[in-house]
Design a protein around this motif. Structure first.
Motif, short mmCIF file in Angstrom:
data_model
loop_
_atom_site.label_atom_id
_atom_site.label_comp_id
_atom_site.label_asym_id
_atom_site.label_seq_id
_atom_site.Cartn_x
_atom_site.Cartn_y
_atom_site.Cartn_z
N GLN A 51 0.84 -1.20 0.00
CA GLN A 51 0.00 0.00 0.00
C GLN A 51 0.87 1.25 0.00
N GLN A 52 1.96 1.23 0.75
CA GLN A 52 2.87 2.37 0.73
C GLN A 52 3.45 2.59 -0.66
N GLY A 76 6.61 6.48 5.33
CA GLY A 76 5.98 7.09 4.16
C GLY A 76 6.04 6.19 2.95
N ALA A 77 7.24 5.86 2.52
CA ALA A 77 7.48 4.93 1.42
C ALA A 77 8.15 3.67 1.98
N HIS A 88 9.28 17.22 -7.93
CA HIS A 88 9.07 17.33 -6.49
C HIS A 88 10.18 16.60 -5.72
N VAL A 89 10.39 17.03 -4.47
CA VAL A 89 11.25 16.28 -3.56
C VAL A 89 10.42 15.82 -2.36
N TYR A 90 10.72 14.62 -1.90
CA TYR A 90 9.99 13.98 -0.81
C TYR A 90 10.95 13.56 0.30
N PRO A 91 10.79 14.06 1.51
CA PRO A 91 11.64 13.60 2.62
C PRO A 91 11.42 12.14 3.00
N GLY A 92 10.17 11.65 2.92
CA GLY A 92 9.87 10.28 3.35
C GLY A 92 10.68 9.22 2.63
N PRO A 93 10.76 9.29 1.30
CA PRO A 93 11.56 8.31 0.56
C PRO A 93 13.08 8.52 0.64
N VAL A 94 13.52 9.40 1.52
CA VAL A 94 14.93 9.49 1.91
C VAL A 94 15.07 8.97 3.34
N GLY A 95 14.13 9.39 4.20
CA GLY A 95 14.09 8.85 5.55
C GLY A 95 14.75 9.73 6.58
N VAL A 96 14.70 9.29 7.83
CA VAL A 96 15.23 10.09 8.93
C VAL A 96 16.73 9.90 9.12
N ASP A 97 17.30 8.83 8.56
CA ASP A 97 18.76 8.66 8.61
C ASP A 97 19.32 9.02 7.24
N ILE A 98 19.48 10.32 7.02
CA ILE A 98 19.92 10.82 5.72
C ILE A 98 21.27 10.19 5.35
N LYS A 99 21.33 9.66 4.14
CA LYS A 99 22.52 9.02 3.58
C LYS A 99 23.06 7.89 4.46
N GLN A 294 3.61 11.32 6.46
CA GLN A 294 5.00 11.00 6.14
C GLN A 294 5.30 11.13 4.64
N LEU A 295 4.27 11.47 3.84
CA LEU A 295 4.47 11.65 2.40
C LEU A 295 4.35 13.13 2.01
#
Length: 503
Positions: A51-52, A76-77, A88-99, A294-295
């Motif tokens: 579903q995500q 989110g994803a 567009h840019v989305y923070p969710g499909p990068v996540g909280v632990d960037i890189k 989260q999206l």
């Protein structure tokens, strides 16, 4: 007679096989999602994960979504997905632990140099004295760490692995040449944008602990982060042998694999971005994609998008230098226990990042959430690098029992937006793993495989059984034509955080 509509059927039943290790997932309103995985792997995708993926594909500006074999429920994803948007840019499909990333250090030691358990125990101790583990721990908890003050911290998050930064931190500057990206620039392709953004951030409450977060440089986090001593087993075919030579892999020798990211600094940046964008959506009355907070997103060119890209770059620069410093400290630990040891970085590659790439002949932001870039030989982005003919190394962690892999992309990687999975992927949630797995069985199994650890008891939620079948995951990647194996890595000891997980 079954009168249920397509929308009411279980999502897994909507997967349509297109090959032995490929499928599509229709969304009803967009072109389908590309799915990589054998039937056995596709059976591991739960409804929430699928579903995500559908929610992500339907989100504004998104043109492609790929679900990799390691996919599972994420922020989110799904973790283990690729999401492409030219607008567009989305923070969710990068996540909280960037890189969050992988790196591999090749040492000039033969396998028998660490055969003795006392030697391995000494190495574990020497590494832990330099590289702390755990969600909130930093240099003050490691006697032989390298302190990082506020001034150097500001420099490294804006410059990444520059020569000046590497020199100050005792990192071999040539290692920057073995990075997917050794530095990241601001939204306008300048460092100045990052410096100005950092100045603004340091005035905000959530960045009041900046100096403290800089003390986490050169440390592992909790959860699925680790350092792992390996023995390299290069495949015998000609292509693997050529790639191994290009990568600097030494068959039968010791190597060290690391998994970590931007630590508390990246988490602060990502959390701040989620809150800011969620507040904006509320103020503007904009509907959330699939009603999922989260999206949230920002259209490119807006101040919100510029701020996110700058924050992501700052976090990514920290993660880059964090990995390089960990490898420098690990090499120093080996040299303390086995004098004369030499080491070189094989590669450093991320799996939680958005990068501007060319997709379908147009520039787009490729968001890789728990996914690894996979450019094969001949790809235009590798021109002028040592990997131009072979493709770059792909570092795929499995588990301490079954090993890990170094791979290289094949032409078929194009179908997955030149991406592969970032590992095996969870099959048991952390709480579920702690309920159903047996501690004694976990520890006995690792002991039988002669794998040592710094933990008195190996974390139950990180046990091999909490992850998908690594062999089936690799089989999916190979059968789908995404990548080929160059080498296997056999674990000899593991550095983990045995306290509360922070995945």
């Amino acid at each position: 007679m079954n009168t249920s509509s397509p929308e009411s059927r279980p999502l897994r039943s909507r997967l349509k096989s297109t090959g032995e290790a490929t499928a599509i997932l229709p969304t009803e309103t967009t072109s389908p999602i590309t799915v990589i995985g054998t039937e056995a792997i596709r059976d591991t995708f739960d409804e929430g994960c699928l579903q995500q993926a559908i929610n992500s594909r339907r989100a504004p500006g998104v043109t492609e979504v790929v679900l990799n074999p390691d996919a599972h429920l994420g922020y989110g994803a799904p973790v283990g997905c690729v999401m492409v948007s030219p607008t567009h840019v989305y923070p969710g499909p990068v996540g909280v632990d960037i890189k969050c990333s992988m790196s591999l250090l090749q040492l000039d030691l033969p396998a028998d140099a660490i055969e003795d358990r006392k030697t391995r125990r000494a190495l574990i101790s020497a590494i832990c004295q330099r590289t702390p583990t755990g969600a909130g721990r930093g240099q003050r908890s490691a006697a032989k760490s390298r302190p990082v003050n506020r001034t150097v911290g500001k420099q490294l998050v804006t410059e990444g692995a520059s020569v000046a930064v590497c020199d100050q931190l005792g990192i071999p500057s040539e290692w920057a040449e073995c990075c997917e990206d050794s530095f990241h620039l601001g939204h306008d392709e300048t460092r100045d944008a990052l410096a100005m953004r950092l100045d603004r951030l340091l005035e905000q409450r959530h960045m009041s602990n900046f100096s403290d977060k800089m003390t986490q440089l050169g440390s592992y986090g909790g959860g699925n982060h680790f350092g792992e001593c390996e023995v390299v087993d290069v495949a015998k075919d000609d292509r693997a042998q050529r790639a191994a030579q290009t990568f600097g892999l030494q068959d039968g020798n010791v190597a060290f694999l690391s998994h970590c990211g931007s630590r508390g600094f990246g988490h602060n940046l990502a959390s701040g971005q989620f809150k800011t964008l969620q507040d904006k959506f509320s103020q503007w009355g904009i509907p959330l994609p699939a009603q999922d907070r989260q999206l949230v997103y920002a259209p490119l060119g807006t101040p919100e998008a510029n701020d996110y890209l700058d924050d992501m770059a700052l976090g990514a620069n920290f993660a880059t230098v964090n990995h390089l410093m960990i490898n420098a400290l690990v090499l120093e630990a080996f040299q303390e226990v086995i004098p004369g040891t030499q080491g070189s970085l094989v590669y450093f590659i991320s799996h939680n990042i958005a990068r501007k790439e060319i997709v379908n002949n147009q520039p787009a932001w490729v968001h890789r959430k728990g996914a690894t870039r996979a450019f094969p030989g001949g790809h235009h982005s590798l021109r002028g690098t040592r990997y131009a003919e072979t493709g770059h190394p792909i570092l795929l962690p499995g588990n301490p029992r079954d090993g890990s892999a170094v791979m290289v992309a094949d032409e078929g990687a194009a179908q997955a937006c030149f991406s592969v999975n970032h590992g095996a992927g969870r099959i048991l949630g952390r709480r579920h793993a702690k309920r159903v797995l047996d501690q004694a069985t976990i520890d006995t199994e690792l002991d039988q495989h002669d794998v040592l650890s710094n933990c008195r008891q190996y974390p139950m939620d990180e046990a091999p059984a909490a992850y998908k079948d690594f062999e089936e995951v690799l089989r999916s990647v190979k059968m789908a034509g995404l990548a080929s194996e160059v080498a296997r890595l056999k674990a000899r000891f593991v550095i983990k955080d045995s306290s509360k997980a922070d995945d």
